[in-house]
Each structure stands twice: as structure tokens, then as C-alpha cells.
Design an enzyme around this catalytic site. Structure first.
Site, PDB file in Angstrom:
ATOM      1  N   SER A  56      16.402   0.691  -5.247  1.00 47.28           N
ATOM      2  CA  SER A  56      17.810   0.497  -4.888  1.00 47.28           C
ATOM      3  C   SER A  56      18.057   0.988  -3.471  1.00 47.28           C
ATOM      4  O   SER A  56      17.354   1.874  -2.975  1.00 47.28           O
ATOM      5  CB  SER A  56      18.711   1.267  -5.855  1.00 47.28           C
ATOM      6  OG  SER A  56      20.056   1.260  -5.408  1.00 47.28           O
ATOM      7  N   SER A  57      19.080   0.432  -2.833  1.00 49.05           N
ATOM      8  CA  SER A  57      19.520   0.912  -1.523  1.00 49.05           C
ATOM      9  C   SER A  57      20.703   1.866  -1.621  1.00 49.05           C
ATOM     10  O   SER A  57      21.159   2.392  -0.599  1.00 49.05           O
ATOM     11  CB  SER A  57      19.909  -0.271  -0.630  1.00 49.05           C
ATOM     12  OG  SER A  57      18.807  -1.095  -0.367  1.00 49.05           O
ATOM     13  N   ARG A  88      20.152   4.382 -13.042  1.00 51.74           N
ATOM     14  CA  ARG A  88      19.656   3.065 -12.634  1.00 51.74           C
ATOM     15  C   ARG A  88      19.204   2.293 -13.873  1.00 51.74           C
ATOM     16  O   ARG A  88      18.716   2.871 -14.856  1.00 51.74           O
ATOM     17  CB  ARG A  88      18.475   3.238 -11.686  1.00 51.74           C
ATOM     18  CG  ARG A  88      17.913   1.949 -11.062  1.00 51.74           C
ATOM     19  CD  ARG A  88      18.906   1.281 -10.174  1.00 51.74           C
ATOM     20  NE  ARG A  88      18.257   0.296  -9.290  1.00 51.74           N
ATOM     21  CZ  ARG A  88      18.888  -0.700  -8.717  1.00 51.74           C
ATOM     22  NH1 ARG A  88      20.179  -0.873  -8.936  1.00 51.74           N
ATOM     23  NH2 ARG A  88      18.253  -1.532  -7.907  1.00 51.74           N
ATOM     24  N   ASP A 146      16.088  -6.777  -8.075  1.00 44.90           N
ATOM     25  CA  ASP A 146      15.720  -5.722  -7.136  1.00 44.90           C
ATOM     26  C   ASP A 146      14.262  -5.306  -7.263  1.00 44.90           C
ATOM     27  O   ASP A 146      13.779  -4.510  -6.459  1.00 44.90           O
ATOM     28  CB  ASP A 146      16.632  -4.510  -7.325  1.00 44.90           C
ATOM     29  CG  ASP A 146      17.969  -4.691  -6.625  1.00 44.90           C
ATOM     30  OD1 ASP A 146      18.114  -5.682  -5.886  1.00 44.90           O
ATOM     31  OD2 ASP A 146      18.871  -3.853  -6.818  1.00 44.90           O
ATOM     32  N   THR A 203      12.509  11.741 -13.591  1.00 51.66           N
ATOM     33  CA  THR A 203      13.587  11.385 -12.650  1.00 51.66           C
ATOM     34  C   THR A 203      15.010  11.601 -13.123  1.00 51.66           C
ATOM     35  O   THR A 203      15.533  12.050 -13.231  1.00 51.66           O
ATOM     36  CB  THR A 203      13.581   9.940 -12.313  1.00 51.66           C
ATOM     37  OG1 THR A 203      12.292   9.625 -12.068  1.00 51.66           O
ATOM     38  CG2 THR A 203      14.378   9.655 -11.185  1.00 51.66           C
ATOM     39  N   GLY A 210      24.290  -4.185  -0.268  1.00 50.32           N
ATOM     40  CA  GLY A 210      22.847  -4.395  -0.281  1.00 50.32           C
ATOM     41  C   GLY A 210      22.150  -3.406   0.631  1.00 50.32           C
ATOM     42  O   GLY A 210      22.520  -2.233   0.725  1.00 50.32           O
ATOM     43  N   THR A 226      27.019  -0.204  -9.495  1.00 52.96           N
ATOM     44  CA  THR A 226      26.903  -1.618  -9.168  1.00 52.96           C
ATOM     45  C   THR A 226      26.394  -2.432 -10.344  1.00 52.96           C
ATOM     46  O   THR A 226      25.742  -1.886 -11.245  1.00 52.96           O
ATOM     47  CB  THR A 226      25.962  -1.813  -7.968  1.00 52.96           C
ATOM     48  OG1 THR A 226      25.946  -3.192  -7.578  1.00 52.96           O
ATOM     49  CG2 THR A 226      24.545  -1.395  -8.303  1.00 52.96           C
ATOM     50  N   ASN A 240      25.037  -5.318  -9.038  1.00 53.49           N
ATOM     51  CA  ASN A 240      24.261  -6.016  -8.013  1.00 53.49           C
ATOM     52  C   ASN A 240      25.101  -7.096  -7.355  1.00 53.49           C
ATOM     53  O   ASN A 240      26.171  -6.793  -6.850  1.00 53.49           O
ATOM     54  CB  ASN A 240      22.940  -6.547  -8.554  1.00 53.49           C
ATOM     55  CG  ASN A 240      21.917  -6.735  -7.426  1.00 53.49           C
ATOM     56  OD1 ASN A 240      22.012  -6.114  -6.378  1.00 53.49           O
ATOM     57  ND2 ASN A 240      20.942  -7.592  -7.646  1.00 53.49           N
TER      58      ASN A 240
END
Length: 564
Positions: free
Chosen positions: A447-448, A101, A418, A376, A469, A394, A396
């Protein structure tokens, strides 16, 4: 090994359960295969994955080849200017979660998008302040070095050839150009590459040539990822940012780190379900909703009542998402969100006879003490050894920040949107966030993205993910329950129309391909409906009891399929 080079498959994004559907958009490809399979959002990416298999690669090699090729031919959705989550099931049964991420720059500030005390949403969506530090390339490099058979250059060079020779844009690319052209025009480098000489959008079938991106790919193939993370690309980015009011520096790139996360595991009706932990909200809430749904016999329910129960469970989960979820390195994110006892208390709030107003978040057990650890376009591949890869990548929204770094061809993400720019103010997808997702230097936005792998008796049997999304979460969820609860074929599970509720706004986004009878029954139950054209893009792979792979990919090209 079977030749799947022209099969378009992919694992990512969104699904839906329904009844009495009419005019459902077709699944684009459906395929049964032998010992290897790949699923990606473009046929050239699928071909790249299968070429990797044919040249001695495994599922990780194939996934990276697909990802880097998508960064060329599907550049409006993903690329090395963005981030990804990669979930890997190894032949020995271990599941690895690699977090790529984006990270906020070191000079990022909590209130950087506020002007006069109010959030200015366009600042986080377009231009020099909208981007975080990309992580996809770092994930691909790490995955290959630790789990692959081939080198990063083996995936980069064929993709560079496509970028240099050019490719015809598809309907989704053309539609997004029409949508975002006015923003692209703000940046000469982007306009020169993506628009016609008169400033109008390129059309379906027009050929795009990414010569600068090809040079960037070749430079990385020669020099390694240090070219990107602190080298020539990073310096070019810093120069552009300084000239245009941005805050990203070459040092930000040099400081970027992937995170190896502990995968999130739950069980559902005798299956193990592995998802991605925070900063993904997808894994948490797919697990949370599945845990709630275990209290109901979905298969025995009439279709609209089943939809009602799923919608109510979605509302409860998204209310928790808005309050609790963020980067676990910075925020206290309770593990109890996926606790089965907590899920039963939430399920008890679901009224089978009517929609219930959800006032706000719940409080999971040990919410201040038992926390996730502080350390993480989706595509997926698998091979006969038991090596499965589910990866969602992505930049986004369409064409990310709309910024192409001069001389590089790299489209930068707009993932800073985000974050919660201002708690209580929705982002581009209408999602609310709280302090847990506030901006901080080095932090990763929520994030989704929901790459998911399902096991039965310790053996992977399904991989799924989506684009779109927050609907990514509900797409992945619905693909799972359609397959496991309703015993649908993989094709049918992805083909059905979709619905989605994210708590705020308090309405069901539902595809218009449902029948009027379904709409009327849902309204009688108290649901407010946002009847919408087909949306999302889900992809899945399954393995049957005979050891035969099945892959399905669809794209509702008239709906929004932005990554998130």
C-alpha cells in the site's frame, strides 16, 4: 471545547512544493481550535467526530466515528468493505500502529489473474476476484477496546441513521459515478443503489439512501464484529462469491486478523517522524526521501532547483519500492531502506544540474539479514491529552470492486489489484512490483497509505496523510518539508500545486497551475512532464507553540482522489 461540527478537516494523501503558481485550487477549510480537533473528508464525518468528543470520547473515539461515517457518506472511497492503517500517539509517548490491510483469501493463487500467461488487469480491478478480506472494522473495534472511552455501537448507530435517512452526493461522488458507471452496471445490486432507473449515473445533489448498510451497521452494533467476521455478513458474501465465480469464504472472514506493527521512526532536522511500516510503503519511503533530503539545504535553494532535488529523491525511492517492498510477513523487506547512511549514498547520486536516469533499485545495508518483523479516505483527530490519531482508510479505486454484497449495502474493495499480478506489469496506478509483492494466501498487498505523525521535543506537532494512490507518499512528504523546511503555514503547505515522480513511468506528474516558467526550467533540467489537472487530497493538523490546534483540509475536486 469548541464546536467544529461544520469544519471539514482531514489528514491523508498528497502535497507539493512549488514556485510561481497561478490559479491554485483553494483549501476548502482552515480552522484554529482549542482542545480538540478532527479532520475528515466530509463535513458529516467531521461532525460525527466532534459529537464523539462532546459525548465524552477521546481522539480514538472521534477517529472511529469519523471512519464509520465516511463509510456511508464517502463510500466511493472507504468503508467497512475495505482496509485501513491507524497510527496512534498515546499520552505516555508510545506510538501504536494497527494494520487493518486486506488479506488475500485462502484460495488466492500467485497467477490467479493470468490468462494465457498474461495478466488481465480488469480481473483484479472489478468483480468477484478483486477483493481481499476487509480489515477496517476490526481496527476500529480494537482501537476502541484498548484506547477509547466509548463503545463501537456509539459510532455505528449515528452513522446508520445517516445511511437510512439519506444524504446528498457531492461533486466527487458524482464524478466517480460518471467514470465507473459502465462497470457498476455489471452488478444489479450495485446498479440499483448507485445508478438511476435508466442506468445513468446519479448527479450532484441527488440523495442516496443506504437502508441495507444501515441494517448491517445496526446488526454489528447489536452482535459485535462477529456479525461481519464469520457471521451473517460473511455467509452472505460467501454465497454471492460462489454464485459469481469468486473465491472468498466465510472462513476467510473468520480468519482475518489485525496486526500490531512496530511504527517506523526516523528523524528529520531535529524532529521525530513516525510512519507506518510494511505492508505500507508510505512510511518507508517518506522516511527514505526525508533522509536523502537532509543532505541538501532546501530552504536556501531557488524554488525550481528544490523541486528538482525532491523529484530526483522520489525517483530513487520509488525504484527501491518496486523491487523491495511487500508484506513483511511474507517477503524480506530490508530495514536498511530507511537507514541514513544508505540515504546519503543515494543523495550523492543526485546531480543538481540535470535529471539522472535511475536504472533500477539500490541495495540497502544488511538487505538479507536486518528485516522488518514478521508479525505485523485519511482522517485524523487529536486532543489536549497528547492522544493523536492518523488513519488512512480505503476500498482502493472508486467504488472498489463495484460489488455490493446483496442485502448488506457493503461495497467491497478491489485491493487485490495492489498485488503484483505479474511482476513488471503496472497496476491501476501505473505502479510496478516484483516478487516481494506477489499474490499469496493470507498475504496483504503493498500500500501507499502514509499516515504520519511528527514530533518536536517529544510532543506531537503535526499529523498528515493523503489520498491519491502512489501520490499519497509524495503528498505527505511535501506537506512535511513545506512546513518544516520552508516554514509555511499549514494552509499554504497544502494549498500549493503538486508534483510527483514514481520512477516508472519516467515522467513528472505536475499540476497545470504551475507557471510556464517552472515547466520550462524543469524541461531544461531534463525532466519529462505530464502536465495534469489538480490531483490528490491532503489533510493535516498542527499544534503551535501556544498549544492551539490548527487544521486544514483541501480537495482538488477536479483531480483523481481515489484511495490506495
Amino acid at each position: 471545547m469548541m464546536n467544529l461540527s461544520r469544519i471539514l478537516l482531514s489528514v491523508s494523501f498528497f502535497g507539493i512544493t512549488c514556485a510561481a503558481a497561478v490559479d491554485a485550487p483553494p483549501v476548502r477549510h482552515h480552522h484554529r481550535a482549542g482542545k480538540t480537533i478532527a479532520a475528515a473528508g466530509h463535513p458529516l464525518a467531521t461532525e460525527a467526530a466532534m459529537n464523539a468528543f462532546r459525548n465524552g470520547g477521546n481522539a480514538v473515539d472521534a477517529a472511529v466515528a469519523a471512519g464509520l461515517t465516511l463509510g456511508v457518506v464517502d463510500a466511493h472511497n472507504s468503508g467497512i468493505g475495505g482496509g485501513c492503517f491507524m497510527l496512534i500517539h498515546l499520552p505516555n509517548g508510545k506510538v501504536v500502529a494497527i494494520d487493518g490491510r486486506e488479506m488475500a483469501p485462502a484460495k488466492a493463487q500467485r497467477d490467479m489473474f493470468l490468462r494465457g500467461g498474461n495478466a488481465v488487469s480488469q480481473l483484479s480491478k472489478t468483480g468477484p476476484l478483486a477483493s481481499g478480506i476487509p480489515g477496517s472494522l476490526a481496527v476500529y473495534d480494537h482501537a476502541l477496546r484498548h484506547f477509547g472511552n466509548r463503545k463501537l455501537s456509539d459510532a455505528l448507530l449515528p452513522a446508520a441513521k445517516i445511511a437510512e435517512e439519506g444524504f446528498a452526493i457531492d461533486p466527487v461522488w458524482a464524478r466517480k459515478l460518471r467514470t465507473y458507471a459502465k462497470y457498476i452496471r455489471q452488478f444489479p445490486q450495485s446498479a440499483a443503489l448507485l445508478l438511476k432507473d435508466d442506468g445513468s449515473p446519479m448527479l450532484e445533489g441527488d440523495v442516496v439512501v443506504f437502508k441495507n448498510l444501515a441494517r448491517t451497521y445496526r446488526a454489528i452494533a447489536n452482535d459485535g464484529i462477529r456479525h461481519f467476521y464469520g457471521g451473517a455478513f460473511a455467509r452472505a458474501t460467501e454465497r454471492w462469491m460462489k454464485e459469481n465465480g469468486g473465491i472468498i469464504t466465510a472462513q476467510d472472514f473468520a480468519n482475518y486478523q489485525i496486526k500490531i506493527r512496530e511504527p517506523l521512526r526516523t528523524t528529520y532536522r531535529g524532529h521525530e517522524v513516525y510512519g507506518f511500516p510494511p505492508p505500507s510503503s508510505g512510511g518507508v519511503h517518506v522516511a527514505q526521501i526525508l533522509n536523502m533530503l537532509e543532505s541538501f539545504d532546501l530552504a536556501a535553494m531557488e524554488a525550481v532547483q528544490r523541486m528538482h532535488v525532491v523529484i530526483e529523491a522520489q525517483k530513487l525511492a520509488f525504484a527501491d519500492r518496486a523491487f523491495w517492498l511487500g508484506d513483511a510477513d511474507f517477503a524480506n523487506v530490508p530495514k536498511g531502506l530507511s537507514d541514513k547512511r544508505y540515504a546519503r549514498t543515494l543523495a550523492a547520486k543526485i546531480d543538481l544540474q540535470k535529471a539522472t536516469k535511475v536504472g533500477g533499485h539500490g541495495t540497502p545495508p544488511r538487505s538479507t539479514t536486518d528485516l522488518f518483523s514478521k508479525h505485523t479516505t485519511h482522517f485524523t483527530t487529536a486532543d489536549a491529552s497528547g492522544l493523536w490519531v492518523a488513519c488512512t482508510a480505503t476500498i482502493n479505486t472508486g467504488f472498489g470492486s463495484k460489488v455490493i454484497i446483496p442485502g448488506t449495502g457493503v461495497i467491497m474493495n478491489n485491493q487485490m489489484d495492489d498485488f503484483s499480478a505479474q511482476p513488471g506489469v503496472p497496476n491501476a496506478f501505473g505502479l510496478l512490483g516484483a516478487e516481494a509483492n506477489a499474490i499469496a494466501p493470507g498475504k496483504r498487498p503493498l500500500s501507499s497509505m502514509s499516515p504520519t505523525i511528527v514530533l518536536k521535543d517529544g510532543r506531537p506537532i503535526m499529523s498528515v496523510g493523503a489520498a491519491g494512490g502512489p501520490t499519497i507518499i509524495t503528498q505527505s512528504l511535501l506537506a512535511i518539508i513545506r512546513k518544516l523546511d520552508l516554514d509555511m503555514s499549514l494552509k499554504e503547505a497544502l494549498e500549493r500545486p503538486r508534483y510527483h515522480h514514481q520512477w516508472s513511468p519516467d515522467q513528472v506528474r505536475i499540476e497545470k497551475t504551475f507557471s510556464e516558467g517552472v515547466f520550462e526550467q524543469l524541461r531544461r533540467l531534463g525532466h519529462r512532464l505530464d502536465i495534469h489537472k489538480p490531483f490528490g487530497a491532503s489533510h493535516a493538523i498542527a499544534l503551535d507553540e501556544k498549544g492551539i490546534f490548527e487544521g486544514v483540509s483541501e480537495s482538488r475536486i477536479y483531480g483523481r482522489v481515489d484511495g490506495h
